[in-house]
Write a protein that holds these residues in place. Structure first.
Motif, PDB file in Angstrom:
ATOM      1  N   LYS A   5       0.775  -1.238  -0.055  1.00  0.00           N
ATOM      2  CA  LYS A   5       0.233  -0.055   0.187  1.00  0.00           C
ATOM      3  C   LYS A   5       0.807   1.234   0.033  1.00  0.00           C
ATOM      4  O   LYS A   5       1.752   1.430   0.858  1.00  0.00           O
ATOM      5  CB  LYS A   5      -0.802   0.156   1.340  1.00  0.00           C
ATOM      6  N   PHE A   6       0.840   2.095  -1.090  1.00  0.00           N
ATOM      7  CA  PHE A   6       1.419   3.361  -1.184  1.00  0.00           C
ATOM      8  C   PHE A   6       0.116   4.493  -1.244  1.00  0.00           C
ATOM      9  O   PHE A   6      -0.811   3.986  -1.789  1.00  0.00           O
ATOM     10  CB  PHE A   6       2.165   3.441  -2.260  1.00  0.00           C
ATOM     11  N   ASN A   7       0.462   5.633  -0.973  1.00  0.00           N
ATOM     12  CA  ASN A   7      -0.783   6.851  -1.165  1.00  0.00           C
ATOM     13  C   ASN A   7      -0.892   6.851  -2.834  1.00  0.00           C
ATOM     14  O   ASN A   7       0.217   6.386  -3.714  1.00  0.00           O
ATOM     15  CB  ASN A   7      -0.537   7.840  -0.582  1.00  0.00           C
ATOM     16  N   LEU A   8      -1.764   7.408  -3.163  1.00  0.00           N
ATOM     17  CA  LEU A   8      -2.177   7.607  -4.809  1.00  0.00           C
ATOM     18  C   LEU A   8      -1.277   8.441  -5.317  1.00  0.00           C
ATOM     19  O   LEU A   8      -0.945   8.183  -6.648  1.00  0.00           O
ATOM     20  CB  LEU A   8      -3.571   7.828  -5.206  1.00  0.00           C
ATOM     21  N   THR A   9      -0.654   9.385  -4.495  1.00  0.00           N
ATOM     22  CA  THR A   9       0.279  10.400  -5.305  1.00  0.00           C
ATOM     23  C   THR A   9       1.431   9.574  -5.450  1.00  0.00           C
ATOM     24  O   THR A   9       2.237   9.671  -6.481  1.00  0.00           O
ATOM     25  CB  THR A   9       0.501  11.580  -4.249  1.00  0.00           C
ATOM     26  N   THR A  10       2.116   8.661  -4.922  1.00  0.00           N
ATOM     27  CA  THR A  10       3.205   7.995  -5.008  1.00  0.00           C
ATOM     28  C   THR A  10       3.001   6.931  -6.114  1.00  0.00           C
ATOM     29  O   THR A  10       3.755   6.723  -6.897  1.00  0.00           O
ATOM     30  CB  THR A  10       3.436   6.928  -3.675  1.00  0.00           C
ATOM     31  N   TRP A  11       2.009   6.296  -6.203  1.00  0.00           N
ATOM     32  CA  TRP A  11       1.446   5.502  -7.239  1.00  0.00           C
ATOM     33  C   TRP A  11       1.641   6.076  -8.824  1.00  0.00           C
ATOM     34  O   TRP A  11       1.953   5.762  -9.844  1.00  0.00           O
ATOM     35  CB  TRP A  11       0.341   4.678  -7.185  1.00  0.00           C
ATOM     36  N   GLY A  12       0.749   7.569  -8.492  1.00  0.00           N
ATOM     37  CA  GLY A  12       0.775   8.015  -9.945  1.00  0.00           C
ATOM     38  C   GLY A  12       2.334   8.507 -10.241  1.00  0.00           C
ATOM     39  O   GLY A  12       2.765   8.451 -11.392  1.00  0.00           O
ATOM     40  N   TRP A  13       3.242   9.046  -9.474  1.00  0.00           N
ATOM     41  CA  TRP A  13       4.559   9.094  -9.879  1.00  0.00           C
ATOM     42  C   TRP A  13       5.378   8.011 -10.227  1.00  0.00           C
ATOM     43  O   TRP A  13       6.094   7.959 -11.380  1.00  0.00           O
ATOM     44  CB  TRP A  13       5.533   9.849  -8.497  1.00  0.00           C
ATOM     45  N   ILE A  14       4.865   6.936  -9.567  1.00  0.00           N
ATOM     46  CA  ILE A  14       5.867   5.601 -10.251  1.00  0.00           C
ATOM     47  C   ILE A  14       5.305   5.436 -11.536  1.00  0.00           C
ATOM     48  O   ILE A  14       5.910   5.149 -12.634  1.00  0.00           O
ATOM     49  CB  ILE A  14       5.275   4.280  -9.303  1.00  0.00           C
ATOM     50  N   HIS A  15       4.029   5.254 -11.868  1.00  0.00           N
ATOM     51  CA  HIS A  15       3.228   5.189 -13.260  1.00  0.00           C
ATOM     52  C   HIS A  15       3.640   6.170 -14.032  1.00  0.00           C
ATOM     53  O   HIS A  15       4.116   5.690 -15.385  1.00  0.00           O
ATOM     54  CB  HIS A  15       1.698   4.919 -13.223  1.00  0.00           C
TER      55      HIS A  15
END
Length: 125
Positions: A37-47
């Motif tokens: 689980k990461f916050n969506l901002t982190t997932w956004g930057w990863i993607h």
């Protein structure tokens, strides 16, 4: 060519998914207790970052650059891992993306390069 096109498409979708995750925190479903689980901002930057790199590498594969083939296999493997971790947020798209990445690995690993004909067409007599 197949792998390059798939990488370009996968990269563009990654960029669009990253932008969606960065723009609005309610675009993707909230996940309860999940190990990755990461916050969506982190997932956004990863993607977003991974999508840009995958798309650029896909362009390199389409141009026939030698370095792009090896990096493409590594990036496709990384995409498989990232999409597995992303599975609870977008299960259908994550499975489709994993399948695309597997096809990229297969296409890059089974391509034996372009055969070049070095025979001269003009002969002098």
């Amino acid at each position: 060519m197949f792998a390059g096109v798939l990488m370009l498409v996968e990269g563009i979708f990654g960029v669009l998914g990253g932008i969606a995750a960065l723009a609005e925190n309610d675009v993707y479903a909230r996940v309860g207790d999940y190990v990755y689980k990461f916050n969506l901002t982190t997932w956004g930057w990863i993607h977003l970052i991974l999508g840009i790199v995958v798309a650029l590498t896909g362009c390199g594969v389409l141009k026939g650059l030698d370095w792009a083939r090896g990096i493409g296999v590594g990036l496709a493997a990384l995409m498989i891992v990232v999409q597995f971790m992303w599975l609870p947020y977008q299960p259908v798209w994550a499975i489709v993306s994993i399948a695309l990445a597997v096809f990229v690995v297969w296409a890059l690993c089974t391509d034996h390069g372009r055969t070049s004909t070095s025979s001269s067409t003009s002969s002098s007599s």
